[in-house]
Enzyme design. Sequence first.
Site, mmCIF file in Angstrom:
data_model
loop_
_atom_site.group_PDB
_atom_site.id
_atom_site.type_symbol
_atom_site.label_atom_id
_atom_site.label_comp_id
_atom_site.label_asym_id
_atom_site.label_seq_id
_atom_site.Cartn_x
_atom_site.Cartn_y
_atom_site.Cartn_z
ATOM 1 N N ASN A 193 47.533 32.265 34.542
ATOM 2 C CA ASN A 193 48.235 32.665 35.776
ATOM 3 C C ASN A 193 48.874 31.439 36.403
ATOM 4 O O ASN A 193 48.750 30.329 35.883
ATOM 5 C CB ASN A 193 47.273 33.385 36.738
ATOM 6 C CG ASN A 193 46.125 32.486 37.143
ATOM 7 O OD1 ASN A 193 46.315 31.423 37.700
ATOM 8 N ND2 ASN A 193 44.902 32.913 36.825
ATOM 9 N N PRO A 223 33.588 38.210 33.741
ATOM 10 C CA PRO A 223 32.560 38.248 34.781
ATOM 11 C C PRO A 223 33.180 37.848 36.121
ATOM 12 O O PRO A 223 34.078 37.002 36.163
ATOM 13 C CB PRO A 223 31.543 37.192 34.324
ATOM 14 C CG PRO A 223 32.276 36.312 33.362
ATOM 15 C CD PRO A 223 33.348 37.166 32.742
ATOM 16 N N ASP A 224 32.731 38.487 37.196
ATOM 17 C CA ASP A 224 33.181 38.081 38.529
ATOM 18 C C ASP A 224 32.213 37.003 39.008
ATOM 19 O O ASP A 224 31.062 37.282 39.370
ATOM 20 C CB ASP A 224 33.191 39.286 39.474
ATOM 21 C CG ASP A 224 33.845 38.931 40.810
ATOM 22 O OD1 ASP A 224 33.584 37.820 41.324
ATOM 23 O OD2 ASP A 224 34.633 39.749 41.319
ATOM 24 N N PHE A 261 38.091 32.792 47.981
ATOM 25 C CA PHE A 261 39.509 32.777 48.340
ATOM 26 C C PHE A 261 40.123 34.112 47.948
ATOM 27 O O PHE A 261 39.635 34.782 47.047
ATOM 28 C CB PHE A 261 40.244 31.635 47.621
ATOM 29 C CG PHE A 261 40.394 30.411 48.470
ATOM 30 C CD1 PHE A 261 39.280 29.690 48.868
ATOM 31 C CD2 PHE A 261 41.653 29.987 48.900
ATOM 32 C CE1 PHE A 261 39.401 28.570 49.670
ATOM 33 C CE2 PHE A 261 41.784 28.870 49.700
ATOM 34 C CZ PHE A 261 40.662 28.157 50.089
HETATM 35 N N1 CTP Z 1 36.733 35.348 41.481
HETATM 36 C C1 CTP Z 1 35.708 35.030 40.639
HETATM 37 N N2 CTP Z 1 35.629 35.566 39.401
HETATM 38 C C2 CTP Z 1 36.537 36.472 38.990
HETATM 39 C C3 CTP Z 1 37.600 36.830 39.847
HETATM 40 C C4 CTP Z 1 37.677 36.255 41.084
HETATM 41 O O1 CTP Z 1 34.862 34.208 41.020
HETATM 42 N N3 CTP Z 1 36.435 36.989 37.791
HETATM 43 C C5 CTP Z 1 36.764 34.756 42.832
HETATM 44 C C6 CTP Z 1 37.941 33.848 43.087
HETATM 45 O O2 CTP Z 1 37.640 32.501 42.742
HETATM 46 C C7 CTP Z 1 38.150 34.037 44.576
HETATM 47 C C8 CTP Z 1 37.703 35.460 44.823
HETATM 48 O O3 CTP Z 1 36.872 35.818 43.746
HETATM 49 O O4 CTP Z 1 37.301 33.207 45.325
HETATM 50 C C9 CTP Z 1 38.811 36.466 44.949
HETATM 51 O O5 CTP Z 1 39.654 36.375 43.848
HETATM 52 P P1 CTP Z 1 40.776 37.463 43.639
HETATM 53 O O6 CTP Z 1 41.442 37.195 42.332
HETATM 54 O O7 CTP Z 1 41.614 37.527 44.872
HETATM 55 O O8 CTP Z 1 39.871 38.743 43.592
HETATM 56 P P2 CTP Z 1 39.737 39.897 42.595
HETATM 57 O O9 CTP Z 1 38.337 40.348 42.611
HETATM 58 O O10 CTP Z 1 40.305 39.509 41.288
HETATM 59 O O11 CTP Z 1 40.606 41.000 43.326
HETATM 60 P P3 CTP Z 1 42.070 41.542 43.049
HETATM 61 O O12 CTP Z 1 41.857 42.953 42.748
HETATM 62 O O13 CTP Z 1 42.800 41.278 44.320
HETATM 63 O O14 CTP Z 1 42.624 40.748 41.877
#
Ligand code: CTP
Length: 416
Positions: free
Chosen positions: A223, A319-320, A338
């Site tokens: 990205n 993984p989140d 963030f």
């Molecule tokens: N994040 C993370 N692991 C992931 C995705 C996101 O730790 N797999 C963390 C990012 O570092 C950031 C926060 O989650 O601190 C939000 O990231 P964002 O990409 O905005 O969130 P998403 O859950 O991916 O939501 P969206 O549907 O908006 O993409």
Amino acid sequence: MTAKRIILIIGGGIAAYKSIELIRLLRKSGHDVRCVLTASGAQFVTPLTLAAISGNTVHQALFDLTAEVEMGHIELSRSADLVVVCPATANMMAKMASGLADDLASTLLLATDKPVLAVPAMNVRMWLHAATQRNIAVLRSDGIEVMTPDDGDMACGEFGPGRLPEPAAIHAAITAKLAAQHDVLAGQPDFAPPTPRPLAGRRILITAGPTHEPIDPVRYIANRSSGKQGYAIAAAAAELGAEVVLLSGPVALPTPAGVTRIDVESAREMAEAVDSNLPADAAILVAAVADWRAADTSPQKIKKDGSGAVPPLMLTENPDILAGLAKSDKRPPLLVGFAAETNDVIANATAKLARKGCDWIVANDVSADPMGGETNQVHIVSPTGVTSWDRLPKSAVARKLMESIADELDARAPLG
Ligand code: CTP
């Protein structure tokens, strides 16, 4: 009084244990303390205790390769605002008076260009000995401040002058010396007051940059994250005195001063690096982690077969890291995420705060200034409300954020 850097040289003697209370008081006043422990000092206090209390590496050997690479002894001798010798033994002061340099402490004292305060502690006869009194007169005429020891019962059973002053009295003498120095410097035209270090003693973990998710050995999903905001936050945290570990996806940025950087590529590597670098007082997950990765990666480059058929690209969810950390046993006391949003910034960020289980979300509107820009306009979203900041350079956002984090950590768990 602004925070200062103090080198504390700990000589041998039963009074060495009082240096521990002194370090505690100095850190409570916001100062950064680096200990240099002499061989005889190490008979009375352990380097481990000093490292734990000071929150810094303890320096012991003159010829220590690792220490020399990290900070040479000459640099160490000049890195401080004040050098304190406590306890200062008769032997140490004799070496100082005659300019001997046969270990790290005495070499540092000879090499320093900073003010020195010596706090003597010794047996009453040693204190009253003509040689010691002569050495003290030499030290004072050299511009070194030598505190007068207390009178009282000695550990050896005798009575008289030679006891180390109480840590509170030494702390007061250090405060007065730093204040006097500040007044002298403040009169000079190019004086810039030192940066306060409200994060001294705190460990902060930061993720930054994008992740690269491999498809085959030459292709990946990525990205547009530049890593600039995360790197600016790491730099600001280090400037404010924190121990900073920066887990970075692939970016073209230099490592900020005083920051330990660990490079990773994929989301799964980043998740592992987060896990193995905890505990921390706060984690700030700034990285734009890829939400998906290729379900299968090919060990060889995928080739065109000439038929015009397009290879299928199946994705699977990563993984989140933030949500996982929020639920784990290793969750830091303050967890900040963030959110880069293009629309409904506050509503989306508020929902994300609840979904991820973190303490704050720093939401930024990336519709006006796309990723990779030099400025940022953020909203700090927490369960108690939303604070919006003006559009600022990323370095200013970083500084303001780390100051808020320092205040929050102090409110939750003041440093002892
Ligand atoms: N994040 C993370 N692991 C992931 C995705 C996101 O730790 N797999 C963390 C990012 O570092 C950031 C926060 O989650 O601190 C939000 O990231 P964002 O990409 O905005 O969130 P998403 O859950 O991916 O939501 P969206 O549907 O908006 O993409």
